[in-house]
Design a protein around this motif. Structure first.
Motif, PDB file in Angstrom:
ATOM      1  N   ASN A   8       0.802  -1.224   0.000  1.00  0.00           N
ATOM      2  CA  ASN A   8       0.000   0.000   0.000  1.00  0.00           C
ATOM      3  C   ASN A   8       0.834   1.274   0.000  1.00  0.00           C
ATOM      4  O   ASN A   8       0.598   2.179   0.806  1.00  0.00           O
ATOM      5  N   VAL A   9       1.804   1.334  -0.884  1.00  0.00           N
ATOM      6  CA  VAL A   9       2.670   2.508  -0.945  1.00  0.00           C
ATOM      7  C   VAL A   9       2.331   3.316  -2.197  1.00  0.00           C
ATOM      8  O   VAL A   9       2.261   2.767  -3.301  1.00  0.00           O
ATOM      9  N   THR A  10       2.115   4.622  -2.015  1.00  0.00           N
ATOM     10  CA  THR A  10       1.778   5.501  -3.135  1.00  0.00           C
ATOM     11  C   THR A  10       3.005   6.311  -3.568  1.00  0.00           C
ATOM     12  O   THR A  10       4.011   6.347  -2.863  1.00  0.00           O
ATOM     13  N   ASP A  11       2.857   6.985  -4.718  1.00  0.00           N
ATOM     14  CA  ASP A  11       3.959   7.845  -5.156  1.00  0.00           C
ATOM     15  C   ASP A  11       4.202   8.973  -4.156  1.00  0.00           C
ATOM     16  O   ASP A  11       5.339   9.359  -3.914  1.00  0.00           O
ATOM     17  N   SER A  12       3.132   9.477  -3.514  1.00  0.00           N
ATOM     18  CA  SER A  12       3.362  10.524  -2.502  1.00  0.00           C
ATOM     19  C   SER A  12       4.103   9.993  -1.293  1.00  0.00           C
ATOM     20  O   SER A  12       4.893  10.717  -0.679  1.00  0.00           O
ATOM     21  N   ASP A  13       3.858   8.716  -0.933  1.00  0.00           N
ATOM     22  CA  ASP A  13       4.624   8.117   0.176  1.00  0.00           C
ATOM     23  C   ASP A  13       6.108   8.092  -0.165  1.00  0.00           C
ATOM     24  O   ASP A  13       6.961   8.372   0.688  1.00  0.00           O
ATOM     25  N   ILE A  14       6.421   7.764  -1.423  1.00  0.00           N
ATOM     26  CA  ILE A  14       7.821   7.701  -1.847  1.00  0.00           C
ATOM     27  C   ILE A  14       8.430   9.104  -1.846  1.00  0.00           C
ATOM     28  O   ILE A  14       9.540   9.296  -1.359  1.00  0.00           O
ATOM     29  N   GLU A  15       7.664  10.081  -2.350  1.00  0.00           N
ATOM     30  CA  GLU A  15       8.168  11.463  -2.340  1.00  0.00           C
ATOM     31  C   GLU A  15       8.442  11.934  -0.917  1.00  0.00           C
ATOM     32  O   GLU A  15       9.458  12.582  -0.651  1.00  0.00           O
ATOM     33  N   ALA A  16       7.556  11.594   0.012  1.00  0.00           N
ATOM     34  CA  ALA A  16       7.758  11.985   1.412  1.00  0.00           C
ATOM     35  C   ALA A  16       8.993  11.300   1.982  1.00  0.00           C
ATOM     36  O   ALA A  16       9.769  11.906   2.727  1.00  0.00           O
ATOM     37  N   ALA A  45       8.931   1.875  -8.796  1.00  0.00           N
ATOM     38  CA  ALA A  45       9.320   2.562  -7.560  1.00  0.00           C
ATOM     39  C   ALA A  45      10.650   3.282  -7.750  1.00  0.00           C
ATOM     40  O   ALA A  45      10.840   4.400  -7.272  1.00  0.00           O
ATOM     41  N   ARG A  46      11.558   2.647  -8.489  1.00  0.00           N
ATOM     42  CA  ARG A  46      12.871   3.262  -8.730  1.00  0.00           C
ATOM     43  C   ARG A  46      12.709   4.552  -9.553  1.00  0.00           C
ATOM     44  O   ARG A  46      13.334   5.558  -9.264  1.00  0.00           O
ATOM     45  N   GLU A  47      11.839   4.497 -10.566  1.00  0.00           N
ATOM     46  CA  GLU A  47      11.579   5.713 -11.368  1.00  0.00           C
ATOM     47  C   GLU A  47      11.025   6.834 -10.510  1.00  0.00           C
ATOM     48  O   GLU A  47      11.461   7.987 -10.609  1.00  0.00           O
ATOM     49  N   VAL A  48      10.046   6.501  -9.663  1.00  0.00           N
ATOM     50  CA  VAL A  48       9.445   7.525  -8.800  1.00  0.00           C
ATOM     51  C   VAL A  48      10.494   8.080  -7.841  1.00  0.00           C
ATOM     52  O   VAL A  48      10.563   9.285  -7.598  1.00  0.00           O
TER      53      VAL A  48
END
Ligand code: FES
Length: 56
Positions: A8-16, A45-48
């Protein structure tokens, strides 16, 4: 948008996470669990991650 459905990981989670100091996939994996289950999200995920690092 979801990047990792298993965890349940979003692109915003990765940005944070990047804003909080995650700089590579290993750190992202230990912080959020991304890619630690089925692994299918790893390349997206690597791209994000790299995009977030460029705009950070
Ligand atoms: Fe990320 Fe399965 S979708 S580990």
């Amino acid at each position: 948008m979801y990047v990792c459905l298993c965890k349940n990981v979003t692109d915003s989670d990765i940005e944070a996470a990047v804003a909080n100091g995650c700089g590579n996939m290993r750190e992202l994996k230990s912080a959020l669990g991304v890619g630690s289950q089925c692994g299918r999200c790893t390349s997206h995920a690597r791209e994000v991650l790299y995009e977030a690092k460029q705009t950070a």
